[in-house]
Design an enzyme around this catalytic site. Structure first.
Site, PDB file in Angstrom:
ATOM      1  CD  GLU A 142      -2.851  -1.116   2.439  1.00 40.49           C
ATOM      2  OE1 GLU A 142      -2.540  -0.423   3.420  1.00 40.49           O
ATOM      3  OE2 GLU A 142      -3.871  -1.818   2.425  1.00 40.49           O
ATOM      4  CD  GLU A 169      -3.342  -5.874   3.926  1.00 38.79           C
ATOM      5  OE1 GLU A 169      -4.093  -5.051   4.484  1.00 38.79           O
ATOM      6  OE2 GLU A 169      -2.109  -5.726   3.828  1.00 38.79           O
TER       7      GLU A 169
HETATM    8  O1  IFM Z   1      -3.198  -3.429   9.344  1.00 43.19           O
HETATM    9  C1  IFM Z   1      -3.263  -2.872   8.083  1.00 43.19           C
HETATM   10  C2  IFM Z   1      -2.192  -3.471   7.176  1.00 43.19           C
HETATM   11  O2  IFM Z   1      -0.915  -3.310   7.697  1.00 43.19           O
HETATM   12  C3  IFM Z   1      -2.231  -2.801   5.820  1.00 43.19           C
HETATM   13  N1  IFM Z   1      -3.553  -2.767   5.277  1.00 43.19           N
HETATM   14  C4  IFM Z   1      -4.661  -2.377   6.119  1.00 43.19           C
HETATM   15  C5  IFM Z   1      -4.600  -3.115   7.442  1.00 43.19           C
HETATM   16  C6  IFM Z   1      -5.770  -2.676   8.340  1.00 43.19           C
HETATM   17  O3  IFM Z   1      -5.698  -1.323   8.598  1.00 43.19           O
END
Ligand code: IFM
Length: 373
Positions: A149, A289
């Site tokens: 990200e 994710e």
């Molecule tokens: O915990 C984070 C992760 O490190 C990166 N993406 C979003 C998740 C939730 O906020």
């Protein structure tokens, strides 16, 4: 229950700083220390046994730069060995490793050189990646995620001033994004050179924007980075959490009928839209994710099922989706928020470090089983 393609990857994700514990040689540790976190550094075998027992056939985790290169140019062979063991532990369990190379913390020596604002960090990153690839060559990892990200990192660290180095400077923000783009492209080249069979991508946070401004915002937030690295990616890793309805010039005009413990709107249909929007890149997609903070585990089962239903619809409409990683396998350190948000399929008691499988994890397992694993 809906059927996903054969060979679909099912799993969960973590990142080093959020779960390992004992990382104190990085910028985050000086601002938001994670202490022992889940002690995953010492308990990864137990945690992978749990993942395996939950039917997972893939797992995403990250390597910690400050462990591997504690000082400029000095690589710690013992730590490299550790990650080799982590990868082997997954392979021995028949779980495919998806390895993230950089998931946000910056080693202290690099912070002192200006971190990602410094153009030279592209070169430092290149050396770090080169070292990892050469060291892990013999154990053949197929899936590599260079950056997690990047746009979330750049905006929180250089625009909003919340995350280290806590800056609020638009020019720095743009500089960091540009450096991350270049760093990814250089990393891509070196990974493919050392391991030509590798599949390389980034984990990209895309938001489902609605409203008349969406087109412009999409161009910047969802597609700019991907467009810049277009010729340097074998797959797209999608991190989906957010829906943002824009009314007039007002953002976040969501109905928020259901929210997570963090107040984030639950909007499963959005995953369908962002997947459809990524189709134009003609690359395989992995949902690297997707998850929610839900301490009582009241909403997680429905959350997973509904997101998967919409993801399935996208597949039926031609999206080449090949895997789903729930965030996260374990409760963990949620950056500036600390330990209270509970994202895990597995609950952590931070006093005893005891692991407890949540009921929703077993529901996720049923879905995986229905799909033949
Ligand atoms: O915990 C984070 C992760 O490190 C990166 N993406 C979003 C998740 C939730 O906020």
């Amino acid at each position: 229950m809906f059927k996903f393609p054969k060979n679909f990857y099912w799993g969960a994700a973590t990142s080093a700083y959020q779960v390992e514990g004992g990382i104190d040689n990085c910028d985050w540790a000086k601002v938001y220390p994670a202490g022992a976190a889940c002690d995953h550094y010492n308990r990864y075998e137990e945690d992978f046994d749990i993942a395996k027992s939950l039917g997972h056939n893939a797992h995403r985790f990250s390597i910690e730069w400050s462990r591997i290169e504690p000082e400029e140019g000095r690589f710690n062979e013992k730590e490299i060995e550790h990650y080799k063991n982590v990868i082997m532990a997954l392979k021995q369990r028949g779980v495919e490793p998806f390895v993230t190379i950089w998931h946000w913390p910056v080693p202290l020596w690099l912070r002192d050189k200006g971190g990602w604002e410094n153009k030279k960090t592209i070169e430092y990153f290149f050396h770090y990646v080169d070292k990892i690839m050469l060291s892990l060559k013999s154990i053949q990892v197929k899936f590599w995620i260079t950056l997690n990200e990047p746009e979330i990192y750049a905006s929180n660290s250089y625009l909003k001033g919340v995350w280290p180095p806590q800056k609020k400077n638009f020019l720095s923000y743009i500089k960091v994004l540009r450096n991350l783009i270049k760093a990814h492209c250089e990393a891509y080249k070196i990974i493919k050179k050392i391991n030509p069979g590798a599949q390389v991508g980034i984990a990209k946070n895309n938001i489902y924007f609605e409203g008349w401004l969406a087109l412009f915002i999409d161009w910047w937030w969802n597609f700019y980075f991907l467009n810049q690295i277009r010729n340097f990616q074998d797959f797209i890793g999608l991190n989906y959490y957010f829906h943002n309805r824009i009314k007039g010039f007002k953002f976040n005009q969501n109905e928020n009928r259901e929210t997570s413990d963090m107040g984030w709107e639950i909007y499963p249909k959005g995953i369908y839209h962002v997947l459809k929007d990524l189709k134009k890149y003609n690359k395989p997609i992995y949902i690297t994710e997707n998850g929610l903070a839900d301490a009582k585990d009241e909403k997680r089962e429905k959350f997973i099922k509904e997101h998967l239903q919409w993801a399935h619809k996208a597949i039926q409409e031609g999206v080449d989706l090949r895997g789903y990683f729930y965030w996260s396998l374990l409760d963990n350190f949620e950056w500036d928020k600390g330990f209270w948000p509970r994202f895990g399929l597995v609950e952590i008691d931070y006093q005893t470090l005891e692991r407890k499988i949540r009921p929703s994890a077993l529901e996720y397992k049923k879905i995986i089983k229905t799909n033949g694993l």
